[in-house]
Design a protein around this motif. Structure first.
Motif, PDB file in Angstrom:
ATOM      1  N   VAL A  49       0.842  -1.196   0.000  1.00 50.10           N
ATOM      2  CA  VAL A  49       0.000   0.000   0.000  1.00 50.10           C
ATOM      3  C   VAL A  49       0.876   1.246   0.000  1.00 50.10           C
ATOM      4  O   VAL A  49       0.694   2.164  -0.803  1.00 50.10           O
ATOM      5  CB  VAL A  49      -0.953   0.000   1.209  1.00 50.10           C
ATOM      6  N   GLY A  50       1.847   1.287   0.915  1.00 52.32           N
ATOM      7  CA  GLY A  50       2.757   2.425   0.955  1.00 52.32           C
ATOM      8  C   GLY A  50       3.546   2.572  -0.327  1.00 52.32           C
ATOM      9  O   GLY A  50       3.777   3.684  -0.812  1.00 52.32           O
ATOM     10  N   GLU A  51       3.958   1.450  -0.909  1.00 49.72           N
ATOM     11  CA  GLU A  51       4.714   1.503  -2.162  1.00 49.72           C
ATOM     12  C   GLU A  51       3.859   2.063  -3.291  1.00 49.72           C
ATOM     13  O   GLU A  51       4.323   2.884  -4.097  1.00 49.72           O
ATOM     14  CB  GLU A  51       5.214   0.101  -2.511  1.00 49.72           C
ATOM     15  N   GLN A  52       2.595   1.624  -3.369  1.00 48.26           N
ATOM     16  CA  GLN A  52       1.714   2.133  -4.420  1.00 48.26           C
ATOM     17  C   GLN A  52       1.458   3.626  -4.257  1.00 48.26           C
ATOM     18  O   GLN A  52       1.437   4.374  -5.236  1.00 48.26           O
ATOM     19  CB  GLN A  52       0.388   1.374  -4.407  1.00 48.26           C
ATOM     20  N   LEU A  53       1.274   4.064  -3.013  1.00 50.33           N
ATOM     21  CA  LEU A  53       1.042   5.489  -2.775  1.00 50.33           C
ATOM     22  C   LEU A  53       2.259   6.310  -3.182  1.00 50.33           C
ATOM     23  O   LEU A  53       2.127   7.390  -3.762  1.00 50.33           O
ATOM     24  CB  LEU A  53       0.702   5.723  -1.302  1.00 50.33           C
ATOM     25  N   GLU A  54       3.442   5.809  -2.876  1.00 49.87           N
ATOM     26  CA  GLU A  54       4.653   6.529  -3.260  1.00 49.87           C
ATOM     27  C   GLU A  54       4.791   6.590  -4.777  1.00 49.87           C
ATOM     28  O   GLU A  54       5.191   7.613  -5.338  1.00 49.87           O
ATOM     29  CB  GLU A  54       5.876   5.853  -2.642  1.00 49.87           C
ATOM     30  N   GLN A  55       4.444   5.506  -5.457  1.00 47.85           N
ATOM     31  CA  GLN A  55       4.512   5.501  -6.918  1.00 47.85           C
ATOM     32  C   GLN A  55       3.501   6.474  -7.522  1.00 47.85           C
ATOM     33  O   GLN A  55       3.774   7.120  -8.539  1.00 47.85           O
ATOM     34  CB  GLN A  55       4.268   4.089  -7.444  1.00 47.85           C
ATOM     35  N   LEU A  56       2.329   6.590  -6.887  1.00 43.53           N
ATOM     36  CA  LEU A  56       1.330   7.537  -7.380  1.00 43.53           C
ATOM     37  C   LEU A  56       1.761   8.979  -7.133  1.00 43.53           C
ATOM     38  O   LEU A  56       1.473   9.873  -7.925  1.00 43.53           O
ATOM     39  CB  LEU A  56      -0.018   7.276  -6.704  1.00 43.53           C
ATOM     40  N   ALA A  57       2.443   9.208  -6.003  1.00 47.80           N
ATOM     41  CA  ALA A  57       2.895  10.565  -5.688  1.00 47.80           C
ATOM     42  C   ALA A  57       4.055  10.980  -6.580  1.00 47.80           C
ATOM     43  O   ALA A  57       4.186  12.153  -6.942  1.00 47.80           O
ATOM     44  CB  ALA A  57       3.300  10.650  -4.219  1.00 47.80           C
TER      45      ALA A  57
END
Length: 563
Positions: free
Chosen positions: A130-138
């Motif tokens: 989840v954190g990885e996906q959020l960082e990729q989206l940011a």
């Protein structure tokens, strides 16, 4: 993944839409310890720990926490470990799908209600992806189209919402009472630790051990220490010793007490051990502390007090400022001396920012008891200085042993006032009346002649005359009805269109200018009305601002007198 999230209440169908993403640090940076959420948000925590109160519901945020908070919720940050939380904040909104025909429909924005009894729903996600996906989206890289990015956003939003809805209804739908019981027990244990911390603050001068503190919370010493450290960032005894040293610093500075006496007053039986711990925390011995405090990292919670410290030759490390009300002379002075300005909303204090600056001493005006208790956990402090500049300078000079510098400041202020009286001699001699009129959103006030700040400058330092019908006002700013204006009929009027965040005085100002009582005044008819700024005349009356206010008074009155 379904496009819609369906809630079968009256067969309505709703849709959630991703609105934005930012880091939790960026989300919290411009706001203070109290704030209202403007939008619906999902908060996913990746680091740090903190206790928040949301509409009077206390929650613990820690790595893995996922919280859903509705727009308009009142949030207070109670305790934060280290320099605060790390994580992500997703803004989202909810729409109802209106079925107007068989082929489709239109969307209508709805207020989102948290799917739980309280104002927030909380769950723990043990999912690193989840954190990885959020960082990729940011921070999107190359290779993904805009449509792909949008699909990923929506899928992730529904995944997180699905987690929260299941957490909210898990007890009802799956009968998982054990999970609910564990959550209740954790909240009770957290509150017990908070209660024990309050006890430490009130009884730090008594003999306290880790075991005794754990017993207060009805927890094992190991369990207590783990929870205590998660809340405060320190083990129980280290926290206790630091709190004791803070109070010792205050006693050494404010009371001039001997080190061995202070040691016993704050809970240290052994004076030698106290001195060793004191130097470990502060970098100096108790005997050297008073001489060194003026050069420490001082945070001032009042821009006027910070201005006064600069006049005494003391450069604070930081100062809280309300940008909307910061007068130009203070901004320039702080920039010239390298004082860090911490922007805060009006009437608010940013505890996290004060702590992040590694503040070593706090200088504060009068504050609420709750605010004082919170600040006492960050650094030693001195509070309760006079609201008037002249009294505050004297008190600050005594505190920091700068009495000679204060005498020079007073001499400069007296000389400037004497020169101003010479330039206004004719106006003073003829007892021409002067009034300061404040315009507020819901009415009007006038500056009393027996108060402080600009009141002292106008009516005592300069010897100008207030209209006799207003002389009885004992307050700083006293209520005024428009029909009283003709009775006062001052020769000179200074108008302060009061600046307050979130309020608009235009309606009151227009009502004043169009009033028959206003138009018949001698000052209005003869162009002797002068507009002044709240930032300078109310918030900027320090040693530097004093000279600027005198210049404005002289320039306004003498120009009109010459005409």
């Amino acid at each position: 993944m379904s496009l819609y999230w369906e809630e079968r209440r009256d067969m309505e169908q709703v849709l959630f839409r991703w609105q934005g993403l930012q880091t939790l640090e960026a989300y919290l940076k411009p706001i203070a310890s109290h704030f209202y959420t403007r939008n619906n948000v999902l908060i996913y925590v990746t680091g740090g720990s903190a206790d928040w109160t949301i509409n009077e519901q206390v929650i613990r945020l820690e790595p893995g926490s996922l919280a859903g908070i509705a727009a308009g919720s009142q949030v207070e940050i109670i305790h934060a470990v280290g320099f605060g939380l790390k994580g992500w904040v997703i803004d989202f909104c909810q729409y109802e799908v209106l079925r107007t025909d068989p082929h489709g429909g239109e969307l209508m924005r709805q207020k989102w209600s948290v799917p739980a009894e309280g104002p927030v729903v909380l769950d723990i996600l043990a999912k690193d992806e989840v954190g990885e996906q959020l960082e990729q989206l940011a921070f999107p890289g190359k290779g993904r189209s805009g449509i792909e990015q949008e699909l990923i956003r929506q899928q992730l939003l529904y995944l997180l919402l699905d987690t929260l809805y299941k957490a909210a209804y898990s007890g009802e739908q799956t009968g998982n009472q054990a999970v609910k019981d564990k959550q209740i027990a954790n909240k009770a244990a957290d509150q017990a630790v908070l209660n024990s911390i309050d006890y430490v603050h009130q009884h730090y001068d008594k003999s306290l051990t880790r075991e005794a503190m754990a017993k207060l919370a009805d927890l094992s010493p190991w369990h207590y220490s783990r929870k205590f450290r998660a809340m405060t960032g320190k083990p129980p005894l280290e926290y206790l010793n630091q709190y004791r040293i803070f109070r010792a610093q205050e006693r050494l500075l404010l009371a001039g007490a001997l080190a061995q006496d202070v040691a016993k007053q704050v809970g240290f039986e052994d004076a030698y051990y106290f001195s060793r711990r004191f130097k470990q925390f502060t970098g100096v011995s108790p005997k050297s502390y008073v001489r060194s405090v003026a050069s420490s990292r001082i945070c001032v919670l009042s821009a006027t007090y910070a201005e006064s410290l600069l006049a005494l030759g003391i450069v604070p490390h930081s100062v809280l400022v309300v940008p909307l009300l910061l007068p130009e002379h203070q901004r320039k002075a702080f920039e010239r001396h390298g004082v860090k300005m911490i922007p805060v909303p009006q009437y608010m204090i940013d505890y996290q920012a004060i702590q992040a600056e590694r503040t070593q001493f706090i200088v504060s005006p009068m504050i609420s008891e709750g605010t004082r208790r919170h600040l006492m956990t960050i650094a030693p402090m001195a509070i309760g200085f006079a609201a008037d500049m002249m009294g505050a300078i004297s008190q600050l000079a005594v505190l920091f042993r700068r009495e000679r510098e204060a005498e020079r400041v007073y001499a400069a202020i007296s000389a400037a006032a004497a020169e101003a009286r010479n330039q206004l001699a004719d106006v003073i001699r003829t007892r021409a009346t002067v009034m300061v009129l404040r315009v507020e959103p819901f009415g009007y006030r006038y500056l009393g002649a027996h108060s402080f700040g600009v009141s002292r400058i106008l009516y005592r330092e300069l010897g100008l005359t207030i209209p006799s019908v207003l002389n009885e006002g004992q307050g700083w700013f006293n209520p005024l009805r428009l029909e009283q204006l003709p009775l006062a009929n001052p020769r000179y009027i200074f108008v302060e269109n009061r600046i307050t965040e979130g309020e608009d005085n235009q309606q009151s100002l227009q009502a004043l200018m169009s009033s028959k009582y206003w138009r018949q005044l001698d000052a209005v008819q003869n162009n002797r009305v002068f507009h002044v700024e709240t930032g300078l005349w109310v918030n900027g009356c320090g040693p530097i601002g004093h000279a600027e206010i005198l210049r404005q008074i002289i320039a306004s009155i003498t120009k009109q007198a010459a005409q």
